[in-house]
Design a protein around this motif. Sequence first.
Motif, PDB file in Angstrom:
ATOM      1  N   VAL A 134       0.686  -0.762   0.388  1.00 31.44           N
ATOM      2  CA  VAL A 134      -0.120   0.583   0.324  1.00 31.44           C
ATOM      3  C   VAL A 134       0.810   1.072  -0.202  1.00 31.44           C
ATOM      4  CG1 VAL A 134      -1.773   0.963   1.315  1.00 31.44           C
ATOM      5  CG2 VAL A 134      -1.711  -1.527   1.551  1.00 31.44           C
ATOM      6  N   LEU A 135       1.626   1.318   0.872  1.00 29.07           N
ATOM      7  CA  LEU A 135       2.804   2.634   0.973  1.00 29.07           C
ATOM      8  C   LEU A 135       3.494   2.298  -0.380  1.00 29.07           C
ATOM      9  CD1 LEU A 135       4.285   4.711   2.988  1.00 29.07           C
ATOM     10  CD2 LEU A 135       6.199   2.478   2.799  1.00 29.07           C
ATOM     11  N   ALA A 136       4.652   1.747  -0.975  1.00 31.02           N
ATOM     12  CA  ALA A 136       4.091   1.908  -2.584  1.00 31.02           C
ATOM     13  C   ALA A 136       3.448   2.710  -3.483  1.00 31.02           C
ATOM     14  CB  ALA A 136       4.931   0.280  -3.308  1.00 31.02           C
ATOM     15  N   THR A 137       2.399   2.144  -3.649  1.00 31.43           N
ATOM     16  CA  THR A 137       0.907   2.428  -3.697  1.00 31.43           C
ATOM     17  C   THR A 137       0.529   3.613  -4.420  1.00 31.43           C
ATOM     18  OG1 THR A 137       0.005   0.412  -3.949  1.00 31.43           O
ATOM     19  CG2 THR A 137      -1.142   2.612  -5.264  1.00 31.43           C
ATOM     20  N   LEU A 138       0.538   4.503  -3.172  1.00 33.03           N
ATOM     21  CA  LEU A 138       0.852   5.700  -2.337  1.00 33.03           C
ATOM     22  C   LEU A 138       1.627   6.447  -2.964  1.00 33.03           C
ATOM     23  CD1 LEU A 138      -1.260   7.968  -0.951  1.00 33.03           C
ATOM     24  CD2 LEU A 138       0.406   7.009   1.401  1.00 33.03           C
ATOM     25  N   LEU A 139       3.047   6.121  -2.511  1.00 34.73           N
ATOM     26  CA  LEU A 139       4.252   6.454  -3.188  1.00 34.73           C
ATOM     27  C   LEU A 139       4.227   6.574  -4.785  1.00 34.73           C
ATOM     28  CD1 LEU A 139       6.994   5.507  -0.848  1.00 34.73           C
ATOM     29  CD2 LEU A 139       5.782   7.726  -0.667  1.00 34.73           C
ATOM     30  N   LEU A 140       3.846   6.190  -5.286  1.00 33.60           N
ATOM     31  CA  LEU A 140       3.477   6.417  -7.005  1.00 33.60           C
ATOM     32  C   LEU A 140       2.388   7.296  -7.009  1.00 33.60           C
ATOM     33  CD1 LEU A 140       4.004   5.176 -10.483  1.00 33.60           C
ATOM     34  CD2 LEU A 140       1.896   3.719  -9.755  1.00 33.60           C
ATOM     35  N   CYS A 141       1.654   7.465  -6.540  1.00 33.67           N
ATOM     36  CA  CYS A 141       0.607   8.252  -6.667  1.00 33.67           C
ATOM     37  C   CYS A 141       0.903   9.691  -6.311  1.00 33.67           C
ATOM     38  CB  CYS A 141      -0.966   8.044  -5.940  1.00 33.67           C
ATOM     39  SG  CYS A 141      -1.951   6.653  -6.332  1.00 33.67           S
ATOM     40  N   ARG A 142       1.674   9.701  -5.201  1.00 35.62           N
ATOM     41  CA  ARG A 142       2.159  11.149  -4.671  1.00 35.62           C
ATOM     42  C   ARG A 142       3.847  11.338  -6.418  1.00 35.62           C
ATOM     43  NH1 ARG A 142       5.441  11.943  -0.935  1.00 35.62           N
ATOM     44  NH2 ARG A 142       5.434  14.440  -1.020  1.00 35.62           N
ATOM     45  N   ALA A 143       4.640  10.456  -6.812  1.00 33.64           N
ATOM     46  CA  ALA A 143       5.682  10.875  -8.205  1.00 33.64           C
ATOM     47  C   ALA A 143       4.726  11.503  -9.086  1.00 33.64           C
ATOM     48  CB  ALA A 143       6.758   9.516  -8.249  1.00 33.64           C
ATOM     49  N   LEU A 144       3.425  10.334  -9.369  1.00 34.36           N
ATOM     50  CA  LEU A 144       2.755  10.658 -10.815  1.00 34.36           C
ATOM     51  C   LEU A 144       1.845  11.943 -10.726  1.00 34.36           C
ATOM     52  CD1 LEU A 144       1.169   7.375 -11.333  1.00 34.36           C
ATOM     53  CD2 LEU A 144       2.820   8.661 -12.734  1.00 34.36           C
ATOM     54  N   ASP A 145       1.781  12.345  -9.173  1.00 36.17           N
ATOM     55  CA  ASP A 145       1.275  14.121  -9.064  1.00 36.17           C
ATOM     56  C   ASP A 145       2.576  15.182  -9.705  1.00 36.17           C
ATOM     57  OD1 ASP A 145      -1.060  12.791  -8.563  1.00 36.17           O
ATOM     58  OD2 ASP A 145      -1.091  12.997  -6.404  1.00 36.17           O
ATOM     59  N   ARG A 146       3.556  14.874  -8.896  1.00 37.89           N
ATOM     60  CA  ARG A 146       4.516  15.887  -9.010  1.00 37.89           C
ATOM     61  C   ARG A 146       5.446  14.629  -9.122  1.00 37.89           C
ATOM     62  NH1 ARG A 146       5.109  20.001  -5.103  1.00 37.89           N
ATOM     63  NH2 ARG A 146       6.435  21.166  -6.092  1.00 37.89           N
ATOM     64  N   SER A 147       6.353  14.761 -10.478  1.00 36.19           N
ATOM     65  CA  SER A 147       7.268  13.822 -10.908  1.00 36.19           C
ATOM     66  C   SER A 147       8.385  14.081 -10.118  1.00 36.19           C
ATOM     67  CB  SER A 147       7.436  13.240 -12.532  1.00 36.19           C
ATOM     68  OG  SER A 147       8.402  12.005 -12.769  1.00 36.19           O
ATOM     69  N   ARG A 148       8.496  14.142  -9.619  1.00 34.17           N
ATOM     70  CA  ARG A 148      10.051  14.366  -8.609  1.00 34.17           C
ATOM     71  C   ARG A 148      11.096  13.217  -8.778  1.00 34.17           C
ATOM     72  NH1 ARG A 148       9.496  19.547  -4.639  1.00 34.17           N
ATOM     73  NH2 ARG A 148       8.520  21.103  -5.753  1.00 34.17           N
ATOM     74  N   TRP A 149      12.454  13.596  -8.545  1.00 35.15           N
ATOM     75  CA  TRP A 149      13.654  12.320  -8.470  1.00 35.15           C
ATOM     76  C   TRP A 149      13.326  11.603  -6.939  1.00 35.15           C
ATOM     77  CZ3 TRP A 149      15.039   8.619 -11.781  1.00 35.15           C
ATOM     78  CH2 TRP A 149      15.556   9.053 -13.705  1.00 35.15           C
ATOM     79  N   ALA A 150      13.208  12.404  -6.249  1.00 38.63           N
ATOM     80  CA  ALA A 150      13.407  12.185  -4.914  1.00 38.63           C
ATOM     81  C   ALA A 150      11.724  11.326  -4.933  1.00 38.63           C
ATOM     82  CB  ALA A 150      13.083  13.562  -3.890  1.00 38.63           C
ATOM     83  N   ARG A 151      10.630  11.466  -5.320  1.00 48.74           N
ATOM     84  CA  ARG A 151       9.542  11.469  -4.998  1.00 48.74           C
ATOM     85  C   ARG A 151       9.825   9.947  -5.416  1.00 48.74           C
ATOM     86  NH1 ARG A 151       4.661  14.529  -5.180  1.00 48.74           N
ATOM     87  NH2 ARG A 151       5.011  16.454  -3.473  1.00 48.74           N
ATOM     88  N   TRP A 152      10.464   9.877  -6.622  1.00 53.16           N
ATOM     89  CA  TRP A 152      10.810   8.318  -7.288  1.00 53.16           C
ATOM     90  C   TRP A 152      11.706   7.494  -6.664  1.00 53.16           C
ATOM     91  CZ3 TRP A 152       7.556   6.346 -10.488  1.00 53.16           C
ATOM     92  CH2 TRP A 152       5.827   7.041 -11.258  1.00 53.16           C
ATOM     93  N   LEU A 153      12.232   8.254  -5.823  1.00 56.14           N
ATOM     94  CA  LEU A 153      13.441   6.954  -5.193  1.00 56.14           C
ATOM     95  C   LEU A 153      12.830   6.513  -3.693  1.00 56.14           C
ATOM     96  CD1 LEU A 153      16.082   5.670  -4.366  1.00 56.14           C
ATOM     97  CD2 LEU A 153      16.678   8.426  -3.013  1.00 56.14           C
ATOM     98  N   GLY A 154      11.850   7.209  -3.639  1.00 57.16           N
ATOM     99  CA  GLY A 154      11.170   6.925  -2.017  1.00 57.16           C
ATOM    100  C   GLY A 154      10.283   5.668  -2.478  1.00 57.16           C
ATOM    101  N   TYR A 155       9.843   5.988  -4.143  1.00 57.16           N
ATOM    102  CA  TYR A 155       8.702   4.854  -4.477  1.00 57.16           C
ATOM    103  C   TYR A 155       9.843   4.031  -4.852  1.00 57.16           C
ATOM    104  CZ  TYR A 155       6.425   1.957  -8.142  1.00 57.16           C
ATOM    105  OH  TYR A 155       6.176   1.300  -8.770  1.00 57.16           O
ATOM    106  N   ALA A 156      11.481   4.097  -5.739  1.00 60.93           N
ATOM    107  CA  ALA A 156      11.677   2.490  -5.427  1.00 60.93           C
ATOM    108  C   ALA A 156      12.386   2.086  -4.111  1.00 60.93           C
ATOM    109  CB  ALA A 156      12.802   2.956  -6.031  1.00 60.93           C
ATOM    110  N   VAL A 157      12.447   2.829  -2.771  1.00 55.88           N
ATOM    111  CA  VAL A 157      12.899   1.895  -2.152  1.00 55.88           C
ATOM    112  C   VAL A 157      11.456   0.969  -1.474  1.00 55.88           C
ATOM    113  CG1 VAL A 157      13.378   2.710   0.502  1.00 55.88           C
ATOM    114  CG2 VAL A 157      14.925   3.449  -1.612  1.00 55.88           C
ATOM    115  N   ALA A 158      10.423   1.274  -1.495  1.00 58.15           N
ATOM    116  CA  ALA A 158       9.340   0.898  -1.204  1.00 58.15           C
ATOM    117  C   ALA A 158       8.882  -0.329  -1.840  1.00 58.15           C
ATOM    118  CB  ALA A 158       7.843   1.762  -1.075  1.00 58.15           C
ATOM    119  N   VAL A 159       9.464  -0.111  -3.119  1.00 55.60           N
ATOM    120  CA  VAL A 159       8.564  -1.878  -4.153  1.00 55.60           C
ATOM    121  C   VAL A 159      10.451  -2.317  -4.020  1.00 55.60           C
ATOM    122  CG1 VAL A 159       9.457  -2.325  -6.619  1.00 55.60           C
ATOM    123  CG2 VAL A 159       8.104  -1.088  -6.093  1.00 55.60           C
TER     124      VAL A 159
END
Length: 475
Positions: free
Chosen positions: A140-165
């Motif tokens: 659920v955390l990874a999916t939530l972080l994906l939504c945040r990264a899609l809203d504002r596509s910044r590398w920091a947010r994608w890094l958080g998503y990668a860590v969660a995955v």
Amino acid sequence: MLPGRFHRALWLWPALATLLVTGVQLDRAPLWRDELATWSAASRPLGDLLRLIGTIDAVNGPYYLLMRGWLAVAGDSVIALRLPSALAMAGAAALTTVLGARVVGRRAGLLGGLLFAVLPSTSRYGQEARPYALVTLLAVLATLLLCRALDRSRWARWLGYAVAVAGVGLANLFAVSLVVGHAFAALGDRRAGVRVRWAVAVGGAVLVLVPLAVLGRSQQGRQLDWVGRPGPAALLGLPGSVVQAGMVGGLLVGLAAVGVATRGRRGVLLGLTVLLPALLLFGAGQVTPLFVPRYLLFVVPFGALLAAATLAPLRPAAALAIVLVAGLLGVPEQAALRRTHESPRSAPVDYPAATRIIAAHRQPGDGIVYLPRDGWAFLDLATAYYLRADRPRDVLLAEDQVRRADFWATECAEPAACLATVDRLWLLAWGEHPDPLAQLPESRAAPLHARFHPTRTWTVPGLTVTLLSRPPPAR
């Protein structure tokens, strides 16, 4: 003021509800075989734990390492072993609510979190010392972080998503199939940069998981030798198997299907996050032993959100009533899982009752043997956990689990010589048998019959305890 606080802390109520439900009788059901494996692994010195991971169960190695640190702080009581899972389920309920508020609306988010809280599967795996609750939280955390990264596509947010995955995969490798559902959201985005960044994030996570996947694949045949090939009935019964109650699973699927049909693109994307991992597990199960329904627990929050999206347009009282009905339908299973974690629930295995008998009648110098010693019964681990240093001496033991770097022990090659060292012997046998000695292989039965005779036999659910002693010398 109160409505505003309620509005901001919407996630708190499902989290508290989940913690309350999973906390009820948290330690009532005896530890079952998989939980005994967790205790055995997590209680070993670090070097021995790493050797175990290199031999078997590498896919659960990160969880064992986490639990080793936890047990060093909290101890290894049944509550201590299970509490991390209860907390993880509460966290999953909270994040499900937050995700739902973002994707399908605040009311649906709250209803989804509450629905998740009352599902039997939430209690079942929130009361188990295994990684499935943690996987659900991270999914659920990874999916939530994906939504945040899609809203504002910044590398920091994608890094958080990668860590969660990567965390999802470290907790359960199969759960990385979650990203197949995520792919439709990311690759369907018209911004080329988003697609590239998603691919880089997933690729980075996969690279982290490759060594674990390679090691786990080499151990698969030994670890999952009990898993068969699923048929169509297994696929049809999957909702009930995952949710742990057929009627509740059917209700959830029916409501979720309406949610997919009525919530447009977002409903479809949530539906794919549920459907695609299920189809992948079923398909993979046709070619390799992998079809274990609990591996799909991580999709349940998304199914709960889809069901909640169907309920959200209803009046609040009506929507909450349906959530309550779902909870009530699961009450029989909720009660059963608190008695035993075995499947089927009608075949419990009461390790504590068996070990209490041994503790009550044990004398200094007693020995013990186990039937069977191989396989997944883990009778010796159960005795070690519940009796600790007070357990009888394992007279047939030649090499223990720690030295072997797995979950099994090696018995002595000359049982007659090993048995000659004791005058009283306990036999702990899997199953309920009027004559447990008849179940022994000839290599073990012959020396036992030659030296001992049964003094008393007790049966408890799933186990037989027999006390044997040497016959008095002939006069």
